[in-house]
Design a protein around this motif. Structure first.
Motif, PDB file in Angstrom:
ATOM      1  N   MET A 101      11.118  34.194  37.775  1.00  0.00           N
ATOM      2  CA  MET A 101      11.465  33.657  36.457  1.00  0.00           C
ATOM      3  C   MET A 101      12.247  32.354  36.573  1.00  0.00           C
ATOM      4  O   MET A 101      13.129  32.210  37.427  1.00  0.00           O
ATOM      5  N   SER A 102      11.909  31.431  35.705  1.00  0.00           N
ATOM      6  CA  SER A 102      12.561  30.124  35.633  1.00  0.00           C
ATOM      7  C   SER A 102      13.142  29.944  34.240  1.00  0.00           C
ATOM      8  O   SER A 102      12.635  30.507  33.271  1.00  0.00           O
ATOM      9  N   LEU A 103      14.227  29.175  34.146  1.00  0.00           N
ATOM     10  CA  LEU A 103      14.852  28.889  32.851  1.00  0.00           C
ATOM     11  C   LEU A 103      14.790  27.398  32.579  1.00  0.00           C
ATOM     12  O   LEU A 103      15.224  26.591  33.402  1.00  0.00           O
ATOM     13  N   GLN A 104      14.258  27.037  31.418  1.00  0.00           N
ATOM     14  CA  GLN A 104      14.208  25.623  31.043  1.00  0.00           C
ATOM     15  C   GLN A 104      15.477  25.223  30.294  1.00  0.00           C
ATOM     16  O   GLN A 104      15.865  25.878  29.331  1.00  0.00           O
ATOM     17  N   LEU A 105      16.117  24.145  30.735  1.00  0.00           N
ATOM     18  CA  LEU A 105      17.343  23.645  30.122  1.00  0.00           C
ATOM     19  C   LEU A 105      16.995  22.529  29.145  1.00  0.00           C
ATOM     20  O   LEU A 105      16.380  21.530  29.509  1.00  0.00           O
ATOM     21  N   TRP A 106      17.465  22.684  27.895  1.00  0.00           N
ATOM     22  CA  TRP A 106      17.021  21.891  26.737  1.00  0.00           C
ATOM     23  C   TRP A 106      18.161  21.043  26.200  1.00  0.00           C
ATOM     24  O   TRP A 106      19.301  21.515  26.079  1.00  0.00           O
ATOM     25  N   ASN A 107      17.864  19.815  25.867  1.00  0.00           N
ATOM     26  CA  ASN A 107      18.833  18.928  25.232  1.00  0.00           C
ATOM     27  C   ASN A 107      18.106  18.195  24.108  1.00  0.00           C
ATOM     28  O   ASN A 107      17.238  17.353  24.359  1.00  0.00           O
ATOM     29  N   LEU A 108      18.440  18.498  22.869  1.00  0.00           N
ATOM     30  CA  LEU A 108      17.615  18.070  21.733  1.00  0.00           C
ATOM     31  C   LEU A 108      17.671  16.582  21.422  1.00  0.00           C
ATOM     32  O   LEU A 108      16.710  16.015  20.914  1.00  0.00           O
ATOM     33  N   GLY A 109      18.814  15.930  21.676  1.00  0.00           N
ATOM     34  CA  GLY A 109      18.921  14.533  21.294  1.00  0.00           C
ATOM     35  C   GLY A 109      18.764  14.356  19.806  1.00  0.00           C
ATOM     36  O   GLY A 109      19.267  15.153  19.002  1.00  0.00           O
ATOM     37  N   ASN A 110      18.012  13.324  19.405  1.00  0.00           N
ATOM     38  CA  ASN A 110      17.918  13.011  17.970  1.00  0.00           C
ATOM     39  C   ASN A 110      16.988  13.939  17.203  1.00  0.00           C
ATOM     40  O   ASN A 110      16.825  13.798  15.989  1.00  0.00           O
ATOM     41  N   THR A 111      16.380  14.911  17.890  1.00  0.00           N
ATOM     42  CA  THR A 111      15.524  15.873  17.187  1.00  0.00           C
ATOM     43  C   THR A 111      16.318  17.068  16.662  1.00  0.00           C
ATOM     44  O   THR A 111      15.764  17.937  16.001  1.00  0.00           O
ATOM     45  N   ALA A 112      17.603  17.108  16.958  1.00  0.00           N
ATOM     46  CA  ALA A 112      18.441  18.223  16.511  1.00  0.00           C
ATOM     47  C   ALA A 112      18.611  18.205  15.003  1.00  0.00           C
ATOM     48  O   ALA A 112      18.373  17.184  14.333  1.00  0.00           O
ATOM     49  N   ASP A 113      19.032  19.325  14.447  1.00  0.00           N
ATOM     50  CA  ASP A 113      19.303  19.458  13.017  1.00  0.00           C
ATOM     51  C   ASP A 113      20.697  18.873  12.752  1.00  0.00           C
ATOM     52  O   ASP A 113      21.712  19.462  13.126  1.00  0.00           O
ATOM     53  N   ALA A 114      20.734  17.711  12.110  1.00  0.00           N
ATOM     54  CA  ALA A 114      22.004  17.014  11.893  1.00  0.00           C
ATOM     55  C   ALA A 114      22.983  17.847  11.079  1.00  0.00           C
ATOM     56  O   ALA A 114      24.195  17.852  11.350  1.00  0.00           O
ATOM     57  N   ALA A 115      22.480  18.583  10.081  1.00  0.00           N
ATOM     58  CA  ALA A 115      23.352  19.409   9.246  1.00  0.00           C
ATOM     59  C   ALA A 115      23.924  20.580  10.042  1.00  0.00           C
ATOM     60  O   ALA A 115      25.100  20.928   9.891  1.00  0.00           O
ATOM     61  N   GLN A 116      23.100  21.182  10.872  1.00  0.00           N
ATOM     62  CA  GLN A 116      23.567  22.293  11.708  1.00  0.00           C
ATOM     63  C   GLN A 116      24.655  21.824  12.672  1.00  0.00           C
ATOM     64  O   GLN A 116      25.675  22.501  12.869  1.00  0.00           O
ATOM     65  N   LEU A 117      24.447  20.658  13.280  1.00  0.00           N
ATOM     66  CA  LEU A 117      25.462  20.111  14.183  1.00  0.00           C
ATOM     67  C   LEU A 117      26.758  19.820  13.422  1.00  0.00           C
ATOM     68  O   LEU A 117      27.851  20.109  13.912  1.00  0.00           O
ATOM     69  N   LYS A 118      26.613  19.261  12.241  1.00  0.00           N
ATOM     70  CA  LYS A 118      27.783  18.934  11.417  1.00  0.00           C
ATOM     71  C   LYS A 118      28.602  20.193  11.135  1.00  0.00           C
ATOM     72  O   LYS A 118      29.841  20.182  11.181  1.00  0.00           O
ATOM     73  N   LYS A 119      27.910  21.282  10.852  1.00  0.00           N
ATOM     74  CA  LYS A 119      28.569  22.557  10.555  1.00  0.00           C
ATOM     75  C   LYS A 119      29.422  23.018  11.729  1.00  0.00           C
ATOM     76  O   LYS A 119      30.452  23.670  11.552  1.00  0.00           O
ATOM     77  N   HIS A 120      28.997  22.650  12.931  1.00  0.00           N
ATOM     78  CA  HIS A 120      29.733  23.044  14.138  1.00  0.00           C
ATOM     79  C   HIS A 120      30.649  21.933  14.651  1.00  0.00           C
ATOM     80  O   HIS A 120      31.177  22.038  15.764  1.00  0.00           O
ATOM     81  N   GLY A 121      30.797  20.883  13.860  1.00  0.00           N
ATOM     82  CA  GLY A 121      31.678  19.790  14.248  1.00  0.00           C
ATOM     83  C   GLY A 121      31.142  18.948  15.387  1.00  0.00           C
ATOM     84  O   GLY A 121      31.909  18.348  16.149  1.00  0.00           O
ATOM     85  N   LEU A 122      29.807  18.879  15.504  1.00  0.00           N
ATOM     86  CA  LEU A 122      29.180  18.149  16.602  1.00  0.00           C
ATOM     87  C   LEU A 122      28.383  16.961  16.087  1.00  0.00           C
ATOM     88  O   LEU A 122      27.761  17.029  15.018  1.00  0.00           O
ATOM     89  N   PRO A 123      28.364  15.856  16.820  1.00  0.00           N
ATOM     90  CA  PRO A 123      27.597  14.684  16.384  1.00  0.00           C
ATOM     91  C   PRO A 123      26.113  14.811  16.726  1.00  0.00           C
ATOM     92  O   PRO A 123      25.737  15.556  17.649  1.00  0.00           O
ATOM     93  N   LEU A 124      25.286  14.091  16.003  1.00  0.00           N
ATOM     94  CA  LEU A 124      23.876  13.932  16.346  1.00  0.00           C
ATOM     95  C   LEU A 124      23.807  12.794  17.353  1.00  0.00           C
ATOM     96  O   LEU A 124      24.158  11.661  17.030  1.00  0.00           O
TER      97      LEU A 124
END
Length: 403
Positions: free
Chosen positions: A104-127
């Protein structure tokens, strides 16, 4: 009837990294949104991977794209491997897969500008992204309406992410016991955004030249090699994807030039004693989740000319019952594996069906992303067995956290 593939290289053993596989069929990363609301893997996920491990005769399963930490992006009900509970839940899944004889392998993901800006905002995180570039007007509008427009990643921020990639790799390999970690550098997520000229407008050491745009990705590669060893590290690339702003052959700089440089750097590391376990390559005929028939004629032999290690080729390779391109790739050399994601969702015994030429059950796209549901997830059956209906106990059960 489909062609039986029992006599092809698909059923020959192969060594990937330090792991011996019994066959060359791979379950690629396939997002399904079946985690809890605090991003902990569930018993349903364990069952899903266990079912496929049981039927794949010692092959390789790659887990769905997983966030190393909240700052890498947050999707509701998607997986993460940061907290003790999240790591422990994944450890139980990996053990179940290993107990069935699979790797088994695990893929490590980093969304960048495709992330949900509102969801990040809710968690105090920048897009975040390489530059203030949006892949379409809708994403730009959503970011501004959320009061969270793109904040170009600082150099200090890049360095911090490289360290967190390495820390996540250690959690995955040393604690959860994954055989490999796969760096997601495809489909115009953050690392791919850095690679592409259209999305990277930086003027510092992470922008401008191809060497600079590839710097972040290669720093992540090197950090993971240092953290867990090259034979536990892999990477996924999609040079031709027209997904989330990807321009494929219409890019200002041809994908062969950009991704050829990345592969050349990986091959250089290999010759210096640090060969990655595998490179996962997404076929040009796939654009995100959709097929792109007009790209099918593109010649991708250059990938094998540059990278001399193990390669996984994925992307609509089961689309014809003669499996023409699949056979061409897997029998064309002794180092190619075949990824099949969509048909693996609906055929837990996919390997056996391909071996014997049994018909494949078509996947059900509407059920791909149903949070906290077993419907269309655990209700598929092996060949000649009846699938479970929506009123079955399994379909109605609510996935529970594993930790």
């Amino acid at each position: 009837m489909p062609e039986a593939l029992a006599n092809t290289n698909l059923f020959k053993p192969i060594k990937v990294g330090s792991v011996n596989l019994n066959n060359r069929l791979v379950h690629p990363p396939t997002t399904r949104i079946r985690n809890t609301d605090d991003l902990v893997a569930t018993d349903s996920m364990l069952k899903y991977y266990e079912q496929r491990a049981e039927c794949n005769d010692g092959g390789l399963l790659i887990a769905e794209a997983t966030f190393p930490a909240p700052e890498f992006g947050i999707y509701d009900y998607a997986p993460m491997i940061k907290t003790d509970r999240q790591v422990e839940a994944w450890r139980k899944i990996v053990k179940a897969v290993h107990d069935k004889g699979a790797a088994m392998s695990l893929q490590l993901w980093n969304l960048g500008n495709t992330a949900d800006a509102a969801q990040l905002k809710k968690h105090g995180l920048p897009l975040i992204a390489p530059s203030a570039w949006y892949f379409d007007e809708q994403s730009k509008k959503a970011a501004f309406e959320a009061g969270n427009p793109i904040k170009p990643l600082t150099i200090d921020g890049i360095h911090a992410m490289v360290k967190e990639y390495a820390a996540a790799a250690k959690r995955a390999v040393n604690i959860a016991k994954f055989d490999f970690v796969e760096i997601h550098a495809a489909h115009m997520y953050l690392l791919d955004e850095f690679l592409n000229e259209c999305s990277n407008k930086r003027t510092d050491e992470y922008g401008g030249s191809i060497e600079n745009r590839a710097r972040f990705t290669l720093e992540v590669v090197d950090a993971l090699i240092d953290a867990v060893g090259a034979d536990h590290v892999a990477i996924r690339l999609s040079p031709y994807a027209r997904f989330q702003g990807g321009q494929s052959v219409d890019a200002k700089i041809n994908p062969i030039v950009v991704y050829g440089y990345v592969l050349s750097e990986l091959e250089r590391r290999a010759k210096e004693g640090n060969r990655l376990a595998y490179v996962s390559f997404v076929e040009p005929r796939v654009a995100g989740g959709e097929n792109s028939p007009e790209a099918a004629k593109l010649n991708t032999a250059w990938v094998n000319e540059i990278w001399k290690g193990i390669i996984i080729r994925s992307g609509a390779l089961l689309r014809d019952e003669d499996y023409t391109l699949l056979k061409k790739y897997v029998d064309g050399d002794d180092r190619t594996l075949i990824g099949a994601s969509r048909y693996y969702t609906s055929n837990p015994d996919l390997l056996d069906r391909l071996r014997n030429g049994y018909p494949l059950t078509h996947y059900d796209r509407p059920s791909f992303y149903i949070p906290m549901s077993n419907a269309g997830y655990l209700t598929w059956a092996k060949y000649s067995e009846r699938p479970l209906d929506e009123n079955s106990e399994v379909a109605k059960a609510i996935p529970q956290p594993l930790a």
